[in-house]
Design a protein around this motif. Structure first.
Motif, short mmCIF file in Angstrom:
data_model
loop_
_atom_site.label_atom_id
_atom_site.label_comp_id
_atom_site.label_asym_id
_atom_site.label_seq_id
_atom_site.Cartn_x
_atom_site.Cartn_y
_atom_site.Cartn_z
N TYR A 25 0.84 -1.19 0.00
CA TYR A 25 0.00 0.00 0.00
C TYR A 25 0.88 1.24 0.00
O TYR A 25 2.10 1.15 0.14
N LYS A 26 0.23 2.42 -0.16
CA LYS A 26 1.03 3.61 -0.45
C LYS A 26 1.07 4.64 0.66
O LYS A 26 2.05 5.36 0.81
N THR A 27 -0.02 4.77 1.43
CA THR A 27 -0.06 5.85 2.42
C THR A 27 -0.20 5.27 3.82
O THR A 27 -0.39 4.07 4.00
N SER A 28 -0.13 6.12 4.82
CA SER A 28 -0.23 5.65 6.21
C SER A 28 -1.64 5.12 6.48
O SER A 28 -2.62 5.57 5.88
N ILE A 29 -1.72 4.15 7.36
CA ILE A 29 -2.98 3.48 7.63
C ILE A 29 -3.23 3.35 9.13
O ILE A 29 -2.29 3.42 9.93
N ASN A 30 -4.49 3.15 9.50
CA ASN A 30 -4.84 2.79 10.87
C ASN A 30 -4.85 1.28 11.04
O ASN A 30 -4.49 0.76 12.09
N ASN A 31 -5.35 0.60 10.01
CA ASN A 31 -5.33 -0.86 10.05
C ASN A 31 -5.37 -1.41 8.63
O ASN A 31 -5.60 -0.67 7.65
N LEU A 32 -5.12 -2.70 8.54
CA LEU A 32 -5.20 -3.40 7.27
C LEU A 32 -6.04 -4.64 7.50
O LEU A 32 -5.89 -5.33 8.53
N LEU A 48 -8.21 -8.50 10.93
CA LEU A 48 -7.83 -7.09 10.95
C LEU A 48 -6.55 -6.97 11.77
O LEU A 48 -6.45 -7.54 12.86
N ILE A 49 -5.58 -6.24 11.25
CA ILE A 49 -4.35 -5.99 11.99
C ILE A 49 -4.16 -4.48 12.09
O ILE A 49 -4.28 -3.76 11.09
N ARG A 50 -3.92 -3.99 13.27
CA ARG A 50 -3.75 -2.56 13.49
C ARG A 50 -2.33 -2.13 13.14
O ARG A 50 -1.41 -2.94 13.12
N SER A 51 -2.17 -0.85 12.93
CA SER A 51 -0.87 -0.34 12.47
C SER A 51 0.23 -0.52 13.52
O SER A 51 1.40 -0.53 13.17
N ALA A 85 -10.61 -19.45 -3.41
CA ALA A 85 -11.37 -18.20 -3.36
C ALA A 85 -10.45 -17.07 -3.83
O ALA A 85 -9.28 -17.29 -4.11
N SER A 86 -11.01 -15.88 -3.89
CA SER A 86 -10.19 -14.68 -4.09
C SER A 86 -10.00 -14.01 -2.74
O SER A 86 -10.92 -13.98 -1.91
N TYR A 87 -8.80 -13.48 -2.54
CA TYR A 87 -8.47 -12.84 -1.26
C TYR A 87 -8.08 -11.39 -1.54
O TYR A 87 -7.30 -11.11 -2.43
N PHE A 88 -8.65 -10.49 -0.73
CA PHE A 88 -8.45 -9.06 -0.92
C PHE A 88 -7.89 -8.45 0.36
O PHE A 88 -8.32 -8.79 1.46
N CYS A 89 -6.95 -7.54 0.18
CA CYS A 89 -6.57 -6.70 1.31
C CYS A 89 -7.30 -5.37 1.19
O CYS A 89 -7.69 -4.95 0.10
N ALA A 90 -7.50 -4.74 2.33
CA ALA A 90 -8.17 -3.44 2.36
C ALA A 90 -7.51 -2.60 3.43
O ALA A 90 -7.23 -3.09 4.53
N THR A 91 -7.26 -1.37 3.12
CA THR A 91 -6.60 -0.48 4.07
C THR A 91 -7.59 0.52 4.64
O THR A 91 -8.46 1.04 3.93
N GLY A 92 -7.46 0.77 5.93
CA GLY A 92 -8.31 1.70 6.64
C GLY A 92 -7.50 2.85 7.16
O GLY A 92 -6.43 2.66 7.76
N SER A 93 -7.99 4.07 6.93
CA SER A 93 -7.24 5.25 7.33
C SER A 93 -8.21 6.34 7.73
O SER A 93 -9.05 6.75 6.93
N GLY A 94 -8.10 6.80 8.98
CA GLY A 94 -8.93 7.89 9.45
C GLY A 94 -10.41 7.61 9.31
O GLY A 94 -10.87 6.50 9.52
#
Lengths: 110, 113
Positions: A25-32, A48-51, A85-94
């Protein structure tokens, strides 16, 4: 624009082997977060893993996070045909919605 | 019963028609989202709503509109459908703990001829 990019795009393994998928990923995150999507179905949240965390486990799943490299990996141990299956990552920020990657298609051959 | 229900599950329609996709949830979540999924492109956010009085555009809102009728209901409309809106559409919800896990419906497969 998409934040997370999974690698590889597709992965084929034998039942019983371990499967590793990566997310950058490219920017800072709160969790992934990692999600699974069975064919034709909605996404299901896996973990979910926190930053401020470096590693997290859930059953046969192990997730690592390296914020200095802006990357995460999902390891599925002792894979089963049902893990196909298909597996997706998702980033959470603010206070913004999650941003999903394009996914890795995992095929586990019995 | 599913926590997040989308109707219809499948829809085939013609160019120029108005279409409404509906989403209802029993999870009691404030936040609701609409995504579209195209092969090789992952999920792209169309609109989202953090509560009943809040509507926000996502990455690809052009050609779409939404209505948040109640905490539990969030509908997506295509005012005049075009073939490149053929896709799989998902509704999702999350609670207000930021940014928490999202819960997805099983999708609406929409084909526009």
């Amino acid at each position: 624009s998409q934040q997370g990019e999974e690698d590889p795009q597709a992965l084929s393994i034998q039942e019983g082997e371990n499967a590793t998928m990566n997310c950058s990923y490219k920017t800072s995150i709160n969790n992934l977060q990692w999600y699974r999507q069975n064919s034709g179905r909605g996404l299901v949240h896996l973990i979910l893993i926190r930053s401020n965390e470096r590693e997290k486990h859930s059953g046969r799943l192990r997730v690592t996070l390296d914020t200095s490299k802006k990357s995460s990996s999902l390891l599925i141990t002792a894979s089963r045909a049902a893990d196909t299956a298909s597996y997706f990552c998702a980033t959470g920020s603010g206070n913004t919605p999650l941003v999903f990657g394009k996914g890795t298609r995992l095929s586990v051959i019995a | 019963d599913a926590d997040v229900t989308q109707t219809p599950r499948n829809r085939i329609t013609k160019t120029g028609k108005r279409i409404m996709l509906e989403c209802s949830q029993t999870k009691g979540h404030d936040r609701m989202y609409w995504y579209r999924q195209d092969p090789g492109l992952g999920l792209r956010l169309i609109y989202y709503s953090f509560d009943v009085k809040d509507i926000n555009k996502g990455e690809i809102s052009d050609g779409y509109s939404v209505s948040r009728q109640a905490q539990a209901k969030f509908s997506l409309s295509l005012e005049s459908a075009i073939p490149n809106q053929t896709a799989l559409y998902f509704c999702a919800t999350s609670d207000s703990i930021l940014p928490g896990p999202q819960h997805f419906g099983d999708g609406t497969r929409l084909s526009i001829l």
